[in-house]
Design an enzyme around this catalytic site. Structure first.
Site, mmCIF file in Angstrom:
data_model
loop_
_atom_site.group_PDB
_atom_site.id
_atom_site.type_symbol
_atom_site.label_atom_id
_atom_site.label_comp_id
_atom_site.label_asym_id
_atom_site.label_seq_id
_atom_site.Cartn_x
_atom_site.Cartn_y
_atom_site.Cartn_z
ATOM 1 N N THR A 89 0.823 -1.216 0.000
ATOM 2 C CA THR A 89 0.000 0.000 0.000
ATOM 3 C C THR A 89 0.848 1.253 0.000
ATOM 4 O OG1 THR A 89 -1.860 -1.096 1.067
ATOM 5 C CG2 THR A 89 -1.707 1.265 1.395
ATOM 6 N N SER A 147 1.422 -7.599 -0.751
ATOM 7 C CA SER A 147 2.155 -8.587 0.055
ATOM 8 C C SER A 147 1.318 -9.801 0.445
ATOM 9 C CB SER A 147 2.771 -7.939 1.293
ATOM 10 O OG SER A 147 1.836 -7.743 2.311
ATOM 11 N N THR A 197 1.679 -4.175 4.297
ATOM 12 C CA THR A 197 1.502 -4.452 5.732
ATOM 13 C C THR A 197 1.019 -5.877 5.996
ATOM 14 O OG1 THR A 197 -0.785 -3.642 5.700
ATOM 15 C CG2 THR A 197 0.945 -2.035 6.273
ATOM 16 N N ASP A 198 0.380 -6.508 4.991
ATOM 17 C CA ASP A 198 -0.342 -7.753 5.285
ATOM 18 C C ASP A 198 0.551 -8.912 5.702
ATOM 19 O OD1 ASP A 198 -2.717 -6.479 4.884
ATOM 20 O OD2 ASP A 198 -3.065 -7.261 2.873
HETATM 21 C C1 SIN Z 1 -0.161 -5.286 1.054
HETATM 22 O O1 SIN Z 1 0.064 -5.905 2.095
HETATM 23 O O2 SIN Z 1 0.616 -5.309 0.078
HETATM 24 C C2 SIN Z 1 -1.424 -4.505 0.914
HETATM 25 C C3 SIN Z 1 -1.918 -3.949 2.189
HETATM 26 C C4 SIN Z 1 -0.995 -2.940 2.816
HETATM 27 O O3 SIN Z 1 0.143 -2.731 2.457
HETATM 28 O O4 SIN Z 1 -1.495 -2.288 3.781
#
Ligand code: SIN
Length: 340
Positions: free
Chosen positions: A24, A71, A104-105
């Site tokens: 993100t 991710s 973040t995932d």
């Molecule tokens: C991801 O994990 O690539 C998408 C969600 C995020 O980064 O918050």
């Protein structure tokens, strides 16, 4: 306890490599108020850096686009590529630290993987964002600036892989994502963050005590063993465990209830799997606390290993690395989980 503070302004600028992988932080939406219907990983690392002009005052930055993924789609082969690239960069005299931008995932999984496989005491800092780069009040630019400042800090040396997010600095071993939407999305349950980064200053209040980086025998270079995660819940059947064993998995992590307790039906299936040589690690789906050996299950008799404070997904990372390093018996694996 280690308490230390530094300012980046008083010394020569550190040389930091920023490795972008997507997420993100590199996401873009059709309009600035859209923070959920965006595409992750579409903005290049050059654009991410250009959004933070003050980086020029804190580090000499070199950048690489290692991947452009959401991710949730993180692949084991990309983990190998990332770990190898970081080890190559940190072996060079002209790189003082590395920042990885990530989604973040699965950030907590990648961070722990690197914590166990990077072979350098130079800082490695992961960061991310909850809002896409196009958002009003995007959190990525400040998180990126702070991550570069932490990676350039002498205080971060030897601390293992760190996560800089929303002004806090976490150990890769402890940190987990705890919110689906909030900007303050990462916590280190039970234990707390290692410290803070704010207004160019890095303050660490403590260090992790478990061995990491060059003090582990682990490597991301070997073939990845197949390890999957199953969950215990009301009315669960043994179908998933039996299917995984039939498919030839080398390990299963069970996300148990409470103190890693397991529904009797699944526990029977896991005990049969352990008897066939499948490594079984008992963790908890609760989200904080730890799993006590021979507590909620008779681990000695069943041939199970307990994950301690690692959540199921981090326990899977350690189990894969341990199996790849040749630790296969429950006794040897428990030693690994009690050490790292
Ligand atoms: C991801 O994990 O690539 C998408 C969600 C995020 O980064 O918050």
């Amino acid at each position: 306890m280690n308490t230390s503070t530094s300012s980046s302004a008083s010394r020569a600028l550190p040389r930091i490599a920023v490795l972008a992988t997507g997420g993100t932080i590199a996401g873009a939406a059709p309009d600035a108020t859209n923070t959920s219907g965006y595409q992750a990983g579409v903005v290049g690392v050059g654009q991410l850096l250009a959004a933070v002009p003050s980086l020029a005052g804190v580090a000499n930055v070199q950048a690489e686009q290692v991947a452009s993924v959401d991710s949730k789609d993180m692949a084991l082969a990309l983990w190998t590529t990332l770990a190898q690239r970081i080890n190559t960069l940190l072996a060079a005299d002209d790189v003082d630290g590395v920042v990885v931008t990530h989604g973040t995932d699965t950030l907590e999984e990648t961070a722990y993987l690197l914590h166990l496989t990077v072979k350098s005491d130079k800082p490695v800092v992961l960061t991310a964002a909850m809002r896409p780069s196009s958002a009003l009040s995007a959190d990525g630019p400040l998180n990126l600036l702070n991550a570069v400042i932490v990676a350039g800090s002498a205080n971060a040396k030897g601390q293992g892989v760190l996560v800089a997010f929303n002004n806090r600095i976490h150990s890769a071993r402890d940190v987990v994502k705890t919110s689906t939407y909030a900007v303050d999305a990462f916590q280190s349950p039970e234990i707390g963050a290692l410290g803070w980064v704010q207004d160019g200053r890095v303050e660490l209040q403590r260090s992790g005590v478990r061995p990491h980086t060059a003090a582990t025998p682990f490597s991301a270079d070997a073939a990845w063993p197949v390890v999957e995660v199953v969950t215990s819940y009301a009315g669960v059947s043994r179908v998933a465990v039996d299917a995984l064993v039939a498919a030839g998995v080398q390990g299963i992590v069970v996300a148990g209830t409470g103190n890693g307790s397991i529904h009797a039906t699944v526990q029977a299936a896991l005990a049969e799997a352990a008897a066939k040589g499948v490594a079984i690690v008992r963790s908890s789906r609760v989200g904080s606390g730890h799993v006590m050996r021979n507590g909620a299950a008779a681990d000695d008799a069943l041939g199970f290993v307990t994950a301690g404070a690692l959540n199921p997904y981090k326990a899977r990372v350690l189990l894969m690395l341990a199996l790849a390093a040749g630790h296969t018996t429950p006794v040897a694996l428990q030693q690994v989980f009690d050490t790292y």
